[in-house]
Design an enzyme around this catalytic site. Sequence first.
Site, PDB file in Angstrom:
ATOM      1  N   ASN A   1      12.316   0.117 -17.873  1.00 30.56           N
ATOM      2  CA  ASN A   1      11.090  -0.414 -18.472  1.00 30.56           C
ATOM      3  C   ASN A   1      10.004   0.663 -18.457  1.00 30.56           C
ATOM      4  O   ASN A   1       8.813   0.351 -18.336  1.00 30.56           O
ATOM      5  CB  ASN A   1      10.663  -1.660 -17.675  1.00 30.56           C
ATOM      6  CG  ASN A   1       9.614  -2.467 -18.388  1.00 30.56           C
ATOM      7  OD1 ASN A   1       9.516  -2.432 -19.612  1.00 30.56           O
ATOM      8  ND2 ASN A   1       8.791  -3.163 -17.629  1.00 30.56           N
TER       9      ASN A   1
ATOM     10  N   TYR B   1      11.636 -15.116 -10.766  1.00 33.30           N
ATOM     11  CA  TYR B   1      10.893 -13.895 -10.420  1.00 33.30           C
ATOM     12  C   TYR B   1      10.067 -14.122  -9.150  1.00 33.30           C
ATOM     13  O   TYR B   1      10.152 -13.339  -8.193  1.00 33.30           O
ATOM     14  CB  TYR B   1       9.972 -13.475 -11.585  1.00 33.30           C
ATOM     15  CG  TYR B   1       8.897 -12.525 -11.130  1.00 33.30           C
ATOM     16  CD1 TYR B   1       9.195 -11.187 -10.896  1.00 33.30           C
ATOM     17  CD2 TYR B   1       7.604 -12.973 -10.870  1.00 33.30           C
ATOM     18  CE1 TYR B   1       8.227 -10.320 -10.430  1.00 33.30           C
ATOM     19  CE2 TYR B   1       6.635 -12.107 -10.410  1.00 33.30           C
ATOM     20  CZ  TYR B   1       6.944 -10.786 -10.184  1.00 33.30           C
ATOM     21  OH  TYR B   1       5.990  -9.933  -9.702  1.00 33.30           O
TER      22      TYR B   1
ATOM     23  N   ASN C   1      15.159   3.792 -12.807  1.00 32.39           N
ATOM     24  CA  ASN C   1      16.284   3.699 -13.751  1.00 32.39           C
ATOM     25  C   ASN C   1      15.793   3.705 -15.194  1.00 32.39           C
ATOM     26  O   ASN C   1      16.589   3.574 -16.116  1.00 32.39           O
ATOM     27  CB  ASN C   1      17.139   2.446 -13.473  1.00 32.39           C
ATOM     28  CG  ASN C   1      16.397   1.156 -13.776  1.00 32.39           C
ATOM     29  OD1 ASN C   1      15.238   1.178 -14.190  1.00 32.39           O
ATOM     30  ND2 ASN C   1      17.059   0.031 -13.566  1.00 32.39           N
TER      31      ASN C   1
ATOM     32  N   LYS D   1      10.265 -12.560  -4.967  1.00 29.33           N
ATOM     33  CA  LYS D   1       9.209 -12.003  -4.105  1.00 29.33           C
ATOM     34  C   LYS D   1       9.236 -12.698  -2.733  1.00 29.33           C
ATOM     35  O   LYS D   1       9.158 -12.060  -1.683  1.00 29.33           O
ATOM     36  CB  LYS D   1       7.826 -12.162  -4.753  1.00 29.33           C
ATOM     37  CG  LYS D   1       7.627 -11.306  -6.002  1.00 29.33           C
ATOM     38  CD  LYS D   1       7.614  -9.816  -5.695  1.00 29.33           C
ATOM     39  CE  LYS D   1       7.601  -8.933  -6.907  1.00 29.33           C
ATOM     40  NZ  LYS D   1       7.899  -7.530  -6.667  1.00 29.33           N
TER      41      LYS D   1
ATOM     42  N   TYR E   1      -0.304  -8.521  -4.183  1.00 27.78           N
ATOM     43  CA  TYR E   1      -1.289  -8.160  -5.205  1.00 27.78           C
ATOM     44  C   TYR E   1      -1.782  -9.391  -5.936  1.00 27.78           C
ATOM     45  O   TYR E   1      -1.002 -10.286  -6.248  1.00 27.78           O
ATOM     46  CB  TYR E   1      -0.694  -7.278  -6.315  1.00 27.78           C
ATOM     47  CG  TYR E   1       0.189  -6.146  -5.932  1.00 27.78           C
ATOM     48  CD1 TYR E   1       0.112  -5.523  -4.694  1.00 27.78           C
ATOM     49  CD2 TYR E   1       1.101  -5.656  -6.862  1.00 27.78           C
ATOM     50  CE1 TYR E   1       0.932  -4.453  -4.403  1.00 27.78           C
ATOM     51  CE2 TYR E   1       1.923  -4.591  -6.574  1.00 27.78           C
ATOM     52  CZ  TYR E   1       1.837  -4.001  -5.336  1.00 27.78           C
ATOM     53  OH  TYR E   1       2.662  -2.949  -5.062  1.00 27.78           O
ATOM     54  N   PHE E   2      -3.041  -9.317  -6.333  1.00 27.01           N
ATOM     55  CA  PHE E   2      -3.552 -10.318  -7.274  1.00 27.01           C
ATOM     56  C   PHE E   2      -3.260  -9.773  -8.689  1.00 27.01           C
ATOM     57  O   PHE E   2      -2.126  -9.369  -8.930  1.00 27.01           O
ATOM     58  CB  PHE E   2      -5.010 -10.654  -6.917  1.00 27.01           C
ATOM     59  CG  PHE E   2      -5.004 -11.560  -5.709  1.00 27.01           C
ATOM     60  CD1 PHE E   2      -5.099 -12.917  -5.860  1.00 27.01           C
ATOM     61  CD2 PHE E   2      -4.753 -11.054  -4.423  1.00 27.01           C
ATOM     62  CE1 PHE E   2      -4.983 -13.761  -4.765  1.00 27.01           C
ATOM     63  CE2 PHE E   2      -4.637 -11.893  -3.331  1.00 27.01           C
ATOM     64  CZ  PHE E   2      -4.756 -13.249  -3.500  1.00 27.01           C
TER      65      PHE E   2
ATOM     66  N   SER F   1       3.306 -10.484  -4.206  1.00 25.85           N
ATOM     67  CA  SER F   1       2.411 -11.033  -5.222  1.00 25.85           C
ATOM     68  C   SER F   1       1.702 -12.271  -4.704  1.00 25.85           C
ATOM     69  O   SER F   1       2.258 -13.040  -3.908  1.00 25.85           O
ATOM     70  CB  SER F   1       3.271 -11.395  -6.427  1.00 25.85           C
ATOM     71  OG  SER F   1       2.550 -12.185  -7.314  1.00 25.85           O
TER      72      SER F   1
HETATM   73  C1  WQD Z   1      -4.213 -14.115 -16.670  1.00 22.15           C
HETATM   74  C2  WQD Z   1      -5.099 -15.202 -17.252  1.00 22.15           C
HETATM   75  C3  WQD Z   1      -3.926 -16.838 -18.574  1.00 22.15           C
HETATM   76  C4  WQD Z   1      -2.783 -14.150 -21.821  1.00 22.15           C
HETATM   77  C5  WQD Z   1       0.695 -12.631 -13.682  1.00 22.15           C
HETATM   78  C6  WQD Z   1       2.150 -12.753 -13.317  1.00 22.15           C
HETATM   79  C7  WQD Z   1       2.277 -13.249 -11.917  1.00 22.15           C
HETATM   80  C8  WQD Z   1       1.526 -12.347 -10.954  1.00 22.15           C
HETATM   81  C9  WQD Z   1       0.123 -12.158 -11.409  1.00 22.15           C
HETATM   82  C10 WQD Z   1       2.927 -10.502 -10.244  1.00 22.15           C
HETATM   83  C11 WQD Z   1      -4.484 -16.597 -17.170  1.00 22.15           C
HETATM   84  C12 WQD Z   1      -4.915 -16.069 -19.421  1.00 22.15           C
HETATM   85  C13 WQD Z   1      -3.298 -14.677 -20.651  1.00 22.15           C
HETATM   86  C14 WQD Z   1      -3.342 -14.573 -23.067  1.00 22.15           C
HETATM   87  C15 WQD Z   1      -4.915 -15.950 -21.879  1.00 22.15           C
HETATM   88  N1  WQD Z   1       2.021 -11.025 -10.902  1.00 22.15           N
HETATM   89  N2  WQD Z   1      -4.351 -15.559 -20.682  1.00 22.15           N
HETATM   90  N3  WQD Z   1      -4.390 -15.449 -23.035  1.00 22.15           N
HETATM   91  O1  WQD Z   1      -0.679 -15.576 -15.240  1.00 22.15           O
HETATM   92  O2  WQD Z   1      -2.239 -14.634 -13.528  1.00 22.15           O
HETATM   93  O3  WQD Z   1       0.118 -13.914 -13.645  1.00 22.15           O
HETATM   94  O4  WQD Z   1       0.066 -11.769 -12.768  1.00 22.15           O
HETATM   95  O5  WQD Z   1       3.696 -10.867  -9.498  1.00 22.15           O
HETATM   96  O6  WQD Z   1       3.589 -13.366 -11.569  1.00 22.15           O
HETATM   97  O7  WQD Z   1       2.749 -13.610 -14.247  1.00 22.15           O
HETATM   98  O8  WQD Z   1      -1.527 -13.168 -15.422  1.00 22.15           O
HETATM   99  O9  WQD Z   1      -2.338 -11.752 -17.247  1.00 22.15           O
HETATM  100  O10 WQD Z   1      -0.589 -13.503 -17.752  1.00 22.15           O
HETATM  101  O11 WQD Z   1      -2.919 -14.222 -17.239  1.00 22.15           O
HETATM  102  O12 WQD Z   1      -5.870 -16.751 -21.921  1.00 22.15           O
HETATM  103  O13 WQD Z   1      -2.903 -14.169 -24.159  1.00 22.15           O
HETATM  104  O14 WQD Z   1      -5.270 -14.955 -18.658  1.00 22.15           O
HETATM  105  O15 WQD Z   1      -3.925 -18.198 -18.930  1.00 22.15           O
HETATM  106  O16 WQD Z   1      -5.516 -17.478 -16.920  1.00 22.15           O
HETATM  107  P1  WQD Z   1      -1.109 -14.413 -14.470  1.00 22.15           P
HETATM  108  P2  WQD Z   1      -1.791 -13.093 -16.964  1.00 22.15           P
END
Ligand code: WQD
Length: 345
Positions: A37, A153, A34, A157, A181-182, A126
């Site tokens: 984004n 969110y 759609n 999932k 996924y990680f 996730s």
């Molecule tokens: C990664 C690390 C932050 C930004 C996301 C989604 C979650 C899942 C996985 C899908 C953390 C650190 C981040 C910054 C930082 N996805 N950080 N400074 O939190 O693991 O989760 O991906 O479903 O739902 O939210 O990913 O990339 O936000 O953070 O230090 O400016 O980087 O604290 O340790 P996260 P992220």
Amino acid sequence: MKETILVTGGTGFIGSHTTVELQQAGYNVVIVDNLSNSNATVVDGIEKITGTRPAFEHVDCLDYEKLEGVFQKYDIKGIIHFAASKAVGESVEKPLLYYRNNIVSLVNLLELMPKYNVKGIIFSSSCTVYGQPDAENLPVTESAPIKKAESPYGNTKQINEEIIQDTIKSGSPIKSIILRYFNPIGSHPTSIIGEMPNGVPMNLIPYLTQAAIGIRECLTVFGNDYNTPDGSCIRDYIYVVDLAKAHVAAMARILDGKSEDDVEIFNIGTGHGISVFELINSFERATGVKLPYKVGPRRGGDIEAIWGNVDKANNVLGWKADTPLDDILLSAWNWQKHLREAGIQ
Ligand code: WQD
């Protein structure tokens, strides 16, 4: 040419990379998106990489009638379902938007599948379903307990995983593979497609590359007082192209009739935990760019440490993430430079 695969959300970050890998594996791809984004020009980028233009239908998966039209128009044999809203913070502000978008889209697809003889669906789940695993459960396996979701969110999932399980248990003649996924990062090695964050990035890698190129003043490391070797949080960062290939392996498993269960769940990660400081070091080593960063307070809701046990994906799916972290970070940096050169960011 192999079977036709419907990729919902196929112009998005993971969807576009997966479309490329599907085409390169010989599948015919129909994208439904759609464009809420993403941008239709991504279809041009995919064509540039693979030499084949995927079919593109500007359709919202919430629109049952238009979605049914796509099943009537193409002989779809499998679905990879990415289309979803994915901003954790926004989901807290607008829960109903998330519940409607993420749940109704899946319900529509599951209703249409048997009617049009579609064999299987791969669902983007996730590692967020695990919450913070207990230390003895790290690296986390697929059988680790599911924790109450931290956000609407995350809850979508979990609910969607249950909707798939319940639908298949009720006798629907379809199969599903749920991929948990990680942290997907990086961009295609051609720098023709990549991650396009909207506004100020929330995720680490887009923020980091924007700080490195000067769009942001500096990266803030959210906390250095966690109970980890260097005090910063630990995650399992998986290259988006490796992740895309996991979808191709999963789709082939269903279409070739190799699934052992009607619903199978796989962790998709590298199996290695990387701290924020380690990631910054790797970025600087790979690119030769000095990253401006400072340490700030912890971010609310962050998980201290999580990484995946990916033995099941390696052994059963026959897939492995093998791109070195330095190469992944270099691809993210090249993409950021491409956006600058193209005058986009
Ligand atoms: C990664 C690390 C932050 C930004 C996301 C989604 C979650 C899942 C996985 C899908 C953390 C650190 C981040 C910054 C930082 N996805 N950080 N400074 O939190 O693991 O989760 O991906 O479903 O739902 O939210 O990913 O990339 O936000 O953070 O230090 O400016 O980087 O604290 O340790 P996260 P992220």
